[in-house]
Design a protein around this motif. Sequence first.
Motif, mmCIF file in Angstrom:
data_model
loop_
_atom_site.group_PDB
_atom_site.id
_atom_site.type_symbol
_atom_site.label_atom_id
_atom_site.label_comp_id
_atom_site.label_asym_id
_atom_site.label_seq_id
_atom_site.Cartn_x
_atom_site.Cartn_y
_atom_site.Cartn_z
ATOM 1 N N PHE A 121 44.039 52.574 33.422
ATOM 2 C CA PHE A 121 42.644 52.246 33.108
ATOM 3 C C PHE A 121 42.113 53.256 32.097
ATOM 4 O O PHE A 121 42.341 54.458 32.243
ATOM 5 C CB PHE A 121 41.765 52.373 34.355
ATOM 6 N N GLY A 135 32.138 52.461 42.027
ATOM 7 C CA GLY A 135 33.452 51.847 41.795
ATOM 8 C C GLY A 135 33.458 50.735 40.757
ATOM 9 O O GLY A 135 34.353 49.891 40.755
ATOM 10 N N GLN A 136 32.490 50.749 39.845
ATOM 11 C CA GLN A 136 32.399 49.646 38.879
ATOM 12 C C GLN A 136 32.849 50.034 37.479
ATOM 13 O O GLN A 136 32.708 49.240 36.545
ATOM 14 C CB GLN A 136 30.951 49.139 38.825
ATOM 15 N N ASN A 137 33.389 51.257 37.319
ATOM 16 C CA ASN A 137 33.718 51.768 35.974
ATOM 17 C C ASN A 137 35.150 51.429 35.567
ATOM 18 O O ASN A 137 35.932 52.301 35.242
ATOM 19 C CB ASN A 137 33.517 53.285 35.933
ATOM 20 N N LEU A 138 35.474 50.155 35.573
ATOM 21 C CA LEU A 138 36.812 49.777 35.124
ATOM 22 C C LEU A 138 36.711 48.569 34.213
ATOM 23 O O LEU A 138 36.010 47.603 34.522
ATOM 24 C CB LEU A 138 37.753 49.524 36.310
ATOM 25 N N PHE A 141 37.110 44.792 35.258
ATOM 26 C CA PHE A 141 36.006 44.173 36.003
ATOM 27 C C PHE A 141 35.399 43.047 35.162
ATOM 28 O O PHE A 141 35.277 41.894 35.601
ATOM 29 C CB PHE A 141 34.983 45.263 36.345
ATOM 30 N N ALA A 144 38.110 40.211 34.140
ATOM 31 C CA ALA A 144 38.464 39.336 35.257
ATOM 32 C C ALA A 144 37.283 38.455 35.658
ATOM 33 O O ALA A 144 37.450 37.272 35.974
ATOM 34 C CB ALA A 144 38.924 40.174 36.449
ATOM 35 N N SER A 145 36.082 39.026 35.638
ATOM 36 C CA SER A 145 34.887 38.248 35.993
ATOM 37 C C SER A 145 34.704 37.082 35.031
ATOM 38 O O SER A 145 34.380 35.957 35.424
ATOM 39 C CB SER A 145 33.635 39.128 35.925
ATOM 40 N N ARG A 146 34.944 37.372 33.763
ATOM 41 C CA ARG A 146 34.794 36.336 32.753
ATOM 42 C C ARG A 146 35.858 35.254 32.936
ATOM 43 O O ARG A 146 35.587 34.063 32.830
ATOM 44 C CB ARG A 146 34.901 36.988 31.373
ATOM 45 N N ARG A 148 37.344 34.509 35.735
ATOM 46 C CA ARG A 148 37.036 33.787 36.974
ATOM 47 C C ARG A 148 35.959 32.724 36.721
ATOM 48 O O ARG A 148 36.032 31.608 37.226
ATOM 49 C CB ARG A 148 36.551 34.804 38.014
ATOM 50 N N PRO A 193 51.644 42.899 40.334
ATOM 51 C CA PRO A 193 50.535 43.374 41.183
ATOM 52 C C PRO A 193 49.168 42.920 40.650
ATOM 53 O O PRO A 193 48.928 42.965 39.440
ATOM 54 C CB PRO A 193 50.666 44.896 41.103
ATOM 55 N N MET A 194 48.306 42.476 41.568
ATOM 56 C CA MET A 194 46.955 42.070 41.195
ATOM 57 C C MET A 194 46.133 43.320 40.873
ATOM 58 O O MET A 194 46.141 44.278 41.628
ATOM 59 C CB MET A 194 46.314 41.294 42.355
ATOM 60 N N VAL A 195 45.440 43.299 39.731
ATOM 61 C CA VAL A 195 44.557 44.418 39.369
ATOM 62 C C VAL A 195 43.116 44.030 39.705
ATOM 63 O O VAL A 195 42.475 44.638 40.554
ATOM 64 C CB VAL A 195 44.693 44.787 37.878
ATOM 65 N N CYS A 196 42.608 43.011 39.040
ATOM 66 C CA CYS A 196 41.302 42.427 39.354
ATOM 67 C C CYS A 196 41.518 40.916 39.311
ATOM 68 O O CYS A 196 41.826 40.361 38.250
ATOM 69 C CB CYS A 196 40.252 42.824 38.329
ATOM 70 N N ASP A 197 41.356 40.252 40.426
ATOM 71 C CA ASP A 197 41.606 38.817 40.540
ATOM 72 C C ASP A 197 40.792 38.052 39.484
ATOM 73 O O ASP A 197 39.589 38.261 39.404
ATOM 74 C CB ASP A 197 41.222 38.376 41.950
#
Lengths: 393, 142
Positions: A121, A135-138, A141, A144-146, A148, A193-197
């Motif tokens: 990261f 815990g939001q400084n990656l 985030f 993956a949100s976009r 999703r 490995p899943m990082v951010c679904d």
Amino acid sequence: MEKVVIIGAGIHPFNRYPDKRGINPSMTFQEIGRSAVDKALKHAGIRFKEVGAAYCSTMIGPISAGHSILAPFGLNGMPIVNIENACAGGGTCIRMAVDAIRGGRTDVVLALGIDKMPQGFIKMDIWPEWMEKTGQNLTPFGFASRGRRHMELYGTTREQFAKVIVKNRKQGVLNPNAMWRSEVTIEQVLNAPMVCDPLTSFMLCSPNEGAAALILCTEKKAKQFTTKPVYVAAAAVGTPIESSIFGGMALPQEHGMTYTEDPYEITTFVSNMAYEEAGIGPKELDLVELQDTDAASEIIETELLGICDMGEAPRLIDEGLTAFGSAARPIVNVSGGLTSKGEPVGASGLAMIGEIVYQLKEEAGTRQVEGARVGLGHTIGMGGNCSVVIVRT
Amino acid sequence: MGDKRKVPVEPSLFEIPAAGEPLYLNGSVCSSCERYFFPKVERCHVCGQTEHVKDTKLGRKGKLWTFTNCCYPPPGGGYKGKVPFGLGLVALEEGIIICSRVNETDTSKLKVGMEVELILETLYMDDEGNDVVCFTYNPRHT
């Protein structure tokens, strides 16, 4: 208006070397930069003393990065300007080079980009402390949100994200400037490995090290060096407005964004500026090198650049229409993209255009896209910086 | 020895409500632009002015704009809670979309547009034995 020509391109291969700091101990930051400059000068057939200005992009490099890289080439008193503009640093260098040449300041400019990024990261001091503590400084985030949301709105599947990586890794095999040069299967991508679904580790690009340089000059000057000029048709740079949700790190601004049903998209805004400047539309592109920081971003940015309608890019991926070897145009990320090359942030945007220059000059060897005449390089990154550069023969 | 206390992970973000009282986030509003902000701002990011900005409470309810989770420790060492955890963008009733934790790690249980409400979750226990708590949005399964 003065036409600007790219007469030389040089890329120091993007890679990473396995020492404890994730940094290559055998080649310094300056040496990597010089390697790219040397290649660009040789490619152009020009001597360094003819360069009238240099713009050097790096995100995490040392103070006076460009000055220390260029000193051994024989300083001539020219202005050297160091630029930190995150992922859009390379595109910003091109924009500044074009402005300097069109403004009559100089007739030859060097645009250089370089970074040596640690693995993992990206640690960035741009994150506010409260986001770090919660815990939001990656960066994944936002990506993956976009992705999703794209799944929810358009029915995009994890398999389609995986297919983007299968395509880009296959293309990366043919590119000696890429870091990952092996093919992967859909299953390998999905089972990583899943990082951010929904993004697995194989779906995210890797920060690494590398450099890229371009030599730009006036059309008149270019006639001394080439009979196959590659013109800069547009060099647009922009930042978000306060109701942009997915600009920058693909998150709202720190203090939230105004809710709208149809959020303002920085890539759409900046690419429209570039299309207008170039007098070229997205349907005329043969090649696109875009910001595939992750598999979802390739799909979404393909749509935002106007290559297809919103929600249509997964079908292009399913049918292989943007893959190397397709008869359709544009081919997307023929270089293998960031997901094959890795991302030394300051160098990335210049290497995209370097690749397109090789393609347009028909020097791309086994990965040559037949008949390529128009290409677009796109970056988007921290700060919401977005650059779109269009080049043509 | 006193009772175990709840301590906010970052005091500026919210206050621990008294028993029976509702939880809010600490934000700002520009009365000229009718734009809300979280966390607090001194200057309105729309009009660029300071004079119409005042503190406000917000964020009790919203809808999930989108969501993900974090399966590895974030960089920098500032985060001391458990991994994995849920993350998302929440469209608040006050008309802004903010970044937040989401109180669900399993994304198959979440949907875009789902109603969510503000709650507190414990991140970790500090050296004095206090529960360090953070705000998060809890999906309302209806």
